[in-house]
Design an enzyme around this catalytic site. Structure first.
Site, PDB file in Angstrom:
ATOM      1  N   ASP A  26       0.839  11.040  -9.698  1.00 46.88           N
ATOM      2  CA  ASP A  26       1.859  10.088  -9.245  1.00 46.88           C
ATOM      3  C   ASP A  26       2.256   9.152 -10.381  1.00 46.88           C
ATOM      4  OD1 ASP A  26       1.704  11.187  -6.754  1.00 46.88           O
ATOM      5  OD2 ASP A  26       0.626   9.525  -5.826  1.00 46.88           O
ATOM      6  N   GLY A  52      -0.521  13.432  -4.468  1.00 51.79           N
ATOM      7  CA  GLY A  52      -0.181  14.683  -3.809  1.00 51.79           C
ATOM      8  C   GLY A  52      -0.656  14.627  -2.373  1.00 51.79           C
ATOM      9  N   LYS A  53       0.144  15.139  -1.441  1.00 51.69           N
ATOM     10  CA  LYS A  53      -0.201  15.021  -0.030  1.00 51.69           C
ATOM     11  C   LYS A  53      -1.530  15.711   0.283  1.00 51.69           C
ATOM     12  CE  LYS A  53       2.843  14.744   3.164  1.00 51.69           C
ATOM     13  NZ  LYS A  53       2.880  13.274   3.274  1.00 51.69           N
ATOM     14  N   ASN A  56      -4.376  13.562  -1.312  1.00 47.05           N
ATOM     15  CA  ASN A  56      -4.557  12.306  -0.593  1.00 47.05           C
ATOM     16  C   ASN A  56      -5.253  12.521   0.746  1.00 47.05           C
ATOM     17  OD1 ASN A  56      -3.219  10.928  -2.625  1.00 47.05           O
ATOM     18  ND2 ASN A  56      -1.245  10.895  -1.559  1.00 47.05           N
ATOM     19  N   ASN A 194       6.171  11.414  11.151  1.00 47.71           N
ATOM     20  CA  ASN A 194       6.624  10.034  11.262  1.00 47.71           C
ATOM     21  C   ASN A 194       7.936  10.014  12.045  1.00 47.71           C
ATOM     22  OD1 ASN A 194       8.716  10.695   9.451  1.00 47.71           O
ATOM     23  ND2 ASN A 194       7.590   9.915   7.678  1.00 47.71           N
ATOM     24  N   THR A 255       2.593   3.676  -0.041  1.00 49.26           N
ATOM     25  CA  THR A 255       2.435   5.045  -0.537  1.00 49.26           C
ATOM     26  C   THR A 255       1.061   5.595  -0.156  1.00 49.26           C
ATOM     27  OG1 THR A 255       3.822   4.500  -2.442  1.00 49.26           O
ATOM     28  CG2 THR A 255       2.524   6.526  -2.563  1.00 49.26           C
ATOM     29  N   ASP A 259      -0.659   9.825   4.620  1.00 50.34           N
ATOM     30  CA  ASP A 259      -1.650  10.835   4.252  1.00 50.34           C
ATOM     31  C   ASP A 259      -3.050  10.383   4.643  1.00 50.34           C
ATOM     32  OD1 ASP A 259       0.305  12.453   3.150  1.00 50.34           O
ATOM     33  OD2 ASP A 259       0.063  11.618   1.145  1.00 50.34           O
TER      34      ASP A 259
END
Length: 294
Positions: A26, A52-53, A56, A194, A255, A259
Protein backbone atom coordinates in the site's frame (compact mmCIF):
# COMPACT_ATOMS: atom_id res chain seq x y z
CA UNK A 1 2.90 -19.55 -12.68
CA UNK A 2 6.57 -18.84 -13.33
CA UNK A 3 8.98 -20.74 -11.05
CA UNK A 4 6.95 -20.54 -7.84
CA UNK A 5 8.91 -20.71 -4.61
CA UNK A 6 7.11 -21.57 -1.41
CA UNK A 7 8.29 -19.88 1.80
CA UNK A 8 8.12 -21.64 5.13
CA UNK A 9 5.77 -20.33 7.81
CA UNK A 10 6.31 -20.77 11.54
CA UNK A 11 2.68 -21.77 12.08
CA UNK A 12 2.01 -25.51 12.12
CA UNK A 13 -1.61 -25.58 13.35
CA UNK A 14 -4.24 -26.93 10.98
CA UNK A 15 -5.94 -23.73 9.78
CA UNK A 16 -9.54 -23.03 10.64
CA UNK A 17 -9.63 -20.30 7.98
CA UNK A 18 -8.06 -20.18 4.53
CA UNK A 19 -8.04 -16.77 2.89
CA UNK A 20 -7.63 -16.78 -0.88
CA UNK A 21 -6.67 -13.28 -1.92
CA UNK A 22 -4.21 -10.57 -2.76
CA UNK A 23 -1.10 -9.14 -1.18
CA UNK A 24 -0.29 -5.55 -2.14
CA UNK A 25 2.19 -2.96 -1.01
CA UNK A 26 0.00 0.00 0.00
CA UNK A 27 1.26 3.44 -1.02
CA UNK A 28 -0.71 5.74 1.30
CA UNK A 29 -0.97 9.50 0.73
CA UNK A 30 -2.71 11.71 3.28
CA UNK A 31 -4.22 15.01 2.25
CA UNK A 32 -6.68 17.49 3.73
CA UNK A 33 -9.08 16.71 0.91
CA UNK A 34 -8.98 14.47 -2.13
CA UNK A 35 -8.59 16.30 -5.48
CA UNK A 36 -11.39 16.83 -7.93
CA UNK A 37 -10.91 15.84 -11.57
CA UNK A 38 -8.04 17.84 -13.03
CA UNK A 39 -7.07 19.37 -9.68
CA UNK A 40 -3.74 19.17 -7.84
CA UNK A 41 -3.65 19.29 -4.03
CA UNK A 42 -0.79 19.09 -1.54
CA UNK A 43 -0.34 15.95 0.52
CA UNK A 44 0.46 16.00 4.23
CA UNK A 45 2.24 12.63 4.55
CA UNK A 46 3.22 9.46 2.71
CA UNK A 47 3.87 5.90 3.92
CA UNK A 48 4.36 2.45 2.41
CA UNK A 49 2.96 -0.58 4.25
CA UNK A 50 1.88 -4.17 3.53
CA UNK A 51 -1.75 -4.51 2.48
CA UNK A 52 -4.10 -6.16 0.03
CA UNK A 53 -7.58 -7.44 0.86
CA UNK A 54 -6.46 -11.03 1.23
CA UNK A 55 -3.48 -10.13 3.39
CA UNK A 56 -5.48 -7.74 5.57
CA UNK A 57 -8.22 -10.30 6.15
CA UNK A 58 -5.72 -13.04 6.94
CA UNK A 59 -4.03 -10.87 9.57
CA UNK A 60 -7.37 -10.15 11.25
CA UNK A 61 -8.37 -13.82 11.23
CA UNK A 62 -4.97 -14.99 12.51
CA UNK A 63 -5.37 -12.77 15.55
CA UNK A 64 -8.29 -15.02 16.55
CA UNK A 65 -7.40 -18.50 15.29
CA UNK A 66 -5.18 -20.54 12.95
CA UNK A 67 -5.25 -18.99 9.47
CA UNK A 68 -3.59 -19.64 6.13
CA UNK A 69 -3.19 -17.30 3.16
CA UNK A 70 -3.20 -18.46 -0.47
CA UNK A 71 -1.82 -16.01 -3.03
CA UNK A 72 1.28 -14.73 -4.81
CA UNK A 73 3.96 -12.07 -4.53
CA UNK A 74 6.61 -10.95 -7.00
CA UNK A 75 10.33 -11.58 -6.79
CA UNK A 76 10.97 -8.06 -5.52
CA UNK A 77 11.65 -6.40 -2.17
CA UNK A 78 7.94 -5.69 -1.70
CA UNK A 79 7.16 -9.39 -1.97
CA UNK A 80 9.75 -10.27 0.67
CA UNK A 81 8.43 -7.57 3.00
CA UNK A 82 4.82 -8.71 2.67
CA UNK A 83 5.56 -12.39 3.29
CA UNK A 84 7.64 -11.57 6.35
CA UNK A 85 4.84 -9.38 7.65
CA UNK A 86 2.36 -12.27 7.40
CA UNK A 87 4.79 -14.75 8.95
CA UNK A 88 5.42 -12.43 11.89
CA UNK A 89 1.68 -12.34 12.59
CA UNK A 90 1.46 -16.13 12.62
CA UNK A 91 -0.26 -16.56 9.25
CA UNK A 92 0.53 -19.83 7.45
CA UNK A 93 2.17 -18.61 4.23
CA UNK A 94 3.24 -21.97 2.78
CA UNK A 95 0.86 -21.38 -0.14
CA UNK A 96 1.88 -17.80 -0.89
CA UNK A 97 4.14 -18.36 -3.88
CA UNK A 98 6.80 -16.14 -5.41
CA UNK A 99 6.51 -15.46 -9.15
CA UNK A 100 8.60 -13.49 -11.61
CA UNK A 101 7.71 -9.80 -11.80
CA UNK A 102 6.43 -7.06 -9.55
CA UNK A 103 4.25 -7.56 -6.50
CA UNK A 104 0.83 -5.93 -6.36
CA UNK A 105 0.45 -2.30 -5.37
CA UNK A 106 -2.41 -0.15 -4.07
CA UNK A 107 -2.38 3.66 -4.24
CA UNK A 108 -4.54 5.04 -1.42
CA UNK A 109 -5.65 8.62 -0.84
CA UNK A 110 -6.86 9.39 2.70
CA UNK A 111 -8.53 12.73 3.50
CA UNK A 112 -8.89 14.58 6.80
CA UNK A 113 -12.14 12.75 7.61
CA UNK A 114 -10.45 9.35 7.27
CA UNK A 115 -12.26 8.51 4.02
CA UNK A 116 -10.25 6.96 1.22
CA UNK A 117 -10.01 6.29 -2.50
CA UNK A 118 -8.02 3.28 -3.71
CA UNK A 119 -6.46 2.21 -7.01
CA UNK A 120 -5.16 -1.38 -7.17
CA UNK A 121 -2.45 -2.63 -9.56
CA UNK A 122 -2.64 -6.43 -9.49
CA UNK A 123 0.93 -7.36 -10.41
CA UNK A 124 1.81 -10.86 -9.16
CA UNK A 125 -1.71 -11.41 -7.86
CA UNK A 126 -2.92 -12.03 -11.40
CA UNK A 127 -0.59 -15.03 -11.69
CA UNK A 128 -2.42 -17.10 -9.07
CA UNK A 129 -3.97 -20.10 -10.84
CA UNK A 130 -7.09 -22.09 -10.08
CA UNK A 131 -4.96 -25.26 -9.92
CA UNK A 132 -2.68 -23.74 -7.29
CA UNK A 133 -5.65 -22.65 -5.17
CA UNK A 134 -7.34 -26.05 -5.38
CA UNK A 135 -4.14 -27.89 -4.47
CA UNK A 136 -3.54 -25.53 -1.55
CA UNK A 137 -7.07 -26.03 -0.22
CA UNK A 138 -6.66 -29.80 -0.53
CA UNK A 139 -3.50 -29.59 1.57
CA UNK A 140 -4.92 -27.21 4.16
CA UNK A 141 -8.46 -28.65 4.52
CA UNK A 142 -9.84 -25.58 6.34
CA UNK A 143 -13.25 -25.21 7.98
CA UNK A 144 -13.95 -21.84 6.30
CA UNK A 145 -12.69 -20.35 3.03
CA UNK A 146 -12.84 -16.61 2.45
CA UNK A 147 -12.19 -14.81 -0.83
CA UNK A 148 -12.77 -11.48 -2.56
CA UNK A 149 -12.80 -10.27 -6.17
CA UNK A 150 -9.27 -8.88 -6.53
CA UNK A 151 -8.05 -12.27 -7.78
CA UNK A 152 -8.71 -13.71 -11.29
CA UNK A 153 -12.30 -14.85 -11.73
CA UNK A 154 -11.12 -18.41 -12.42
CA UNK A 155 -9.79 -18.45 -8.86
CA UNK A 156 -13.16 -17.42 -7.46
CA UNK A 157 -14.85 -20.22 -9.40
CA UNK A 158 -12.26 -22.72 -8.14
CA UNK A 159 -12.88 -21.69 -4.53
CA UNK A 160 -16.64 -22.10 -4.93
CA UNK A 161 -16.23 -25.49 -6.56
CA UNK A 162 -13.90 -26.72 -3.81
CA UNK A 163 -16.09 -25.55 -0.94
CA UNK A 164 -19.23 -27.01 -2.52
CA UNK A 165 -17.57 -30.39 -3.11
CA UNK A 166 -16.16 -30.53 0.40
CA UNK A 167 -19.16 -29.10 2.26
CA UNK A 168 -16.95 -26.28 3.54
CA UNK A 169 -18.30 -22.87 4.55
CA UNK A 170 -17.68 -20.23 1.88
CA UNK A 171 -17.54 -16.52 2.68
CA UNK A 172 -17.55 -14.07 -0.21
CA UNK A 173 -16.56 -10.43 0.07
CA UNK A 174 -17.28 -9.33 -3.53
CA UNK A 175 -14.99 -6.33 -3.70
CA UNK A 176 -14.29 -4.64 -6.02
CA UNK A 177 -17.75 -5.17 -7.45
CA UNK A 178 -18.05 -7.13 -10.69
CA UNK A 179 -20.75 -9.18 -12.42
CA UNK A 180 -21.04 -12.65 -10.86
CA UNK A 181 -22.82 -15.83 -11.86
CA UNK A 182 -25.69 -16.81 -9.58
CA UNK A 183 -23.93 -20.04 -8.61
CA UNK A 184 -21.18 -17.98 -6.96
CA UNK A 185 -23.58 -15.69 -5.08
CA UNK A 186 -25.78 -18.61 -4.05
CA UNK A 187 -22.82 -20.39 -2.42
CA UNK A 188 -21.96 -17.43 -0.15
CA UNK A 189 -22.62 -18.03 3.55
CA UNK A 190 -22.43 -15.17 4.19
CA UNK A 191 -22.17 -12.65 1.36
CA UNK A 192 -20.41 -9.70 3.04
CA UNK A 193 -20.83 -6.31 1.38
CA UNK A 194 -20.77 -2.63 2.26
CA UNK A 195 -23.63 -0.30 1.35
CA UNK A 196 -22.28 0.55 -2.12
CA UNK A 197 -21.64 -3.10 -2.96
CA UNK A 198 -25.08 -4.09 -1.65
CA UNK A 199 -26.70 -1.56 -3.98
CA UNK A 200 -24.73 -2.95 -6.92
CA UNK A 201 -25.70 -6.57 -6.33
CA UNK A 202 -29.34 -5.73 -5.61
CA UNK A 203 -29.49 -4.07 -9.05
CA UNK A 204 -32.61 -2.17 -8.00
CA UNK A 205 -32.30 1.58 -7.43
CA UNK A 206 -35.69 1.61 -5.74
CA UNK A 207 -34.15 -0.19 -2.78
CA UNK A 208 -32.46 2.32 -0.48
CA UNK A 209 -33.05 0.83 2.96
CA UNK A 210 -30.22 -1.52 4.01
CA UNK A 211 -32.70 -3.96 5.54
CA UNK A 212 -34.62 -4.18 2.27
CA UNK A 213 -31.38 -4.68 0.37
CA UNK A 214 -30.41 -7.48 2.75
CA UNK A 215 -33.76 -9.20 2.15
CA UNK A 216 -33.26 -8.95 -1.60
CA UNK A 217 -29.73 -10.36 -1.40
CA UNK A 218 -30.99 -13.16 0.82
CA UNK A 219 -32.94 -14.36 -2.20
CA UNK A 220 -29.65 -15.30 -3.88
CA UNK A 221 -27.16 -15.88 -1.02
CA UNK A 222 -27.44 -18.27 1.91
CA UNK A 223 -26.85 -15.43 4.37
CA UNK A 224 -25.96 -11.75 4.10
CA UNK A 225 -23.99 -9.19 6.11
CA UNK A 226 -24.05 -5.50 5.11
CA UNK A 227 -21.56 -3.18 6.81
CA UNK A 228 -22.65 0.45 7.05
CA UNK A 229 -19.61 2.04 8.68
CA UNK A 230 -20.63 4.22 11.62
CA UNK A 231 -24.31 3.43 10.93
CA UNK A 232 -23.97 -0.18 12.02
CA UNK A 233 -24.28 -3.66 10.54
CA UNK A 234 -27.18 -5.60 8.99
CA UNK A 235 -27.29 -9.39 9.34
CA UNK A 236 -29.76 -11.48 7.31
CA UNK A 237 -30.09 -15.24 7.74
CA UNK A 238 -32.84 -17.86 7.84
CA UNK A 239 -35.40 -15.33 6.65
CA UNK A 240 -34.77 -12.82 9.45
CA UNK A 241 -33.03 -9.44 9.28
CA UNK A 242 -31.32 -7.75 12.24
CA UNK A 243 -29.62 -4.34 12.36
CA UNK A 244 -27.33 -3.35 15.21
CA UNK A 245 -25.39 -0.19 16.02
CA UNK A 246 -21.64 0.11 16.45
CA UNK A 247 -19.61 2.30 18.75
CA UNK A 248 -18.87 5.72 17.29
CA UNK A 249 -15.18 6.64 17.13
CA UNK A 250 -13.17 9.37 15.42
CA UNK A 251 -11.67 7.88 12.26
CA UNK A 252 -8.19 9.01 11.27
CA UNK A 253 -8.01 6.39 8.51
CA UNK A 254 -10.68 3.82 7.64
CA UNK A 255 -8.42 1.90 5.21
CA UNK A 256 -8.60 -1.81 5.98
CA UNK A 257 -11.49 -1.53 8.46
CA UNK A 258 -13.81 -3.57 6.25
CA UNK A 259 -11.11 -6.20 5.76
CA UNK A 260 -10.59 -6.37 9.51
CA UNK A 261 -14.31 -6.99 9.96
CA UNK A 262 -14.49 -9.72 7.31
CA UNK A 263 -11.36 -11.53 8.48
CA UNK A 264 -12.58 -11.49 12.07
CA UNK A 265 -16.00 -12.72 10.97
CA UNK A 266 -14.46 -15.70 9.18
CA UNK A 267 -12.41 -16.64 12.24
CA UNK A 268 -15.34 -16.41 14.64
CA UNK A 269 -17.55 -18.49 12.34
CA UNK A 270 -14.79 -21.09 11.94
CA UNK A 271 -14.51 -21.27 15.73
CA UNK A 272 -18.22 -22.07 16.03
CA UNK A 273 -19.96 -18.71 16.63
CA UNK A 274 -23.37 -18.10 15.08
CA UNK A 275 -23.55 -15.39 12.42
CA UNK A 276 -25.19 -12.70 14.57
CA UNK A 277 -22.69 -13.13 17.42
CA UNK A 278 -19.75 -13.28 15.01
CA UNK A 279 -20.88 -10.08 13.28
CA UNK A 280 -21.22 -8.19 16.57
CA UNK A 281 -17.81 -9.28 17.80
CA UNK A 282 -16.23 -8.49 14.42
CA UNK A 283 -17.80 -5.02 14.38
CA UNK A 284 -16.29 -4.31 17.80
CA UNK A 285 -12.86 -5.43 16.58
CA UNK A 286 -13.15 -3.30 13.42
CA UNK A 287 -14.13 -0.29 15.54
CA UNK A 288 -11.10 -0.79 17.78
CA UNK A 289 -8.94 -1.11 14.66
CA UNK A 290 -10.19 2.20 13.25
CA UNK A 291 -9.73 3.95 16.60
CA UNK A 292 -6.12 2.77 16.77
CA UNK A 293 -5.16 4.02 13.29
CA UNK A 294 -2.96 7.10 13.17
Amino acid sequence: MDNPQTPTSSRTDTPLVAVVGTLNLDLVVRTDRRPRVGETVMGTSYVERPGGKGANQALAAADIGPTALIGAVGDDDAGTTMRRHQDAAGVDTRHVVEVAGASGRAVIEVDADGDNSIIVISGANDQVSADHVTAALDALDPKVVLTQLESPRSVTAAVVGWTEAGDCRFILNPSPVAPLDNNILSAADPLVVNAVEAEYYCADRRLTDPGDMARRLLEVARSVVITLGARGVVVAANGSVETFDVEKVHAHDTTGAGDHFVGSLAAYLAAGSDLQSAARRSAARATDYVASRR
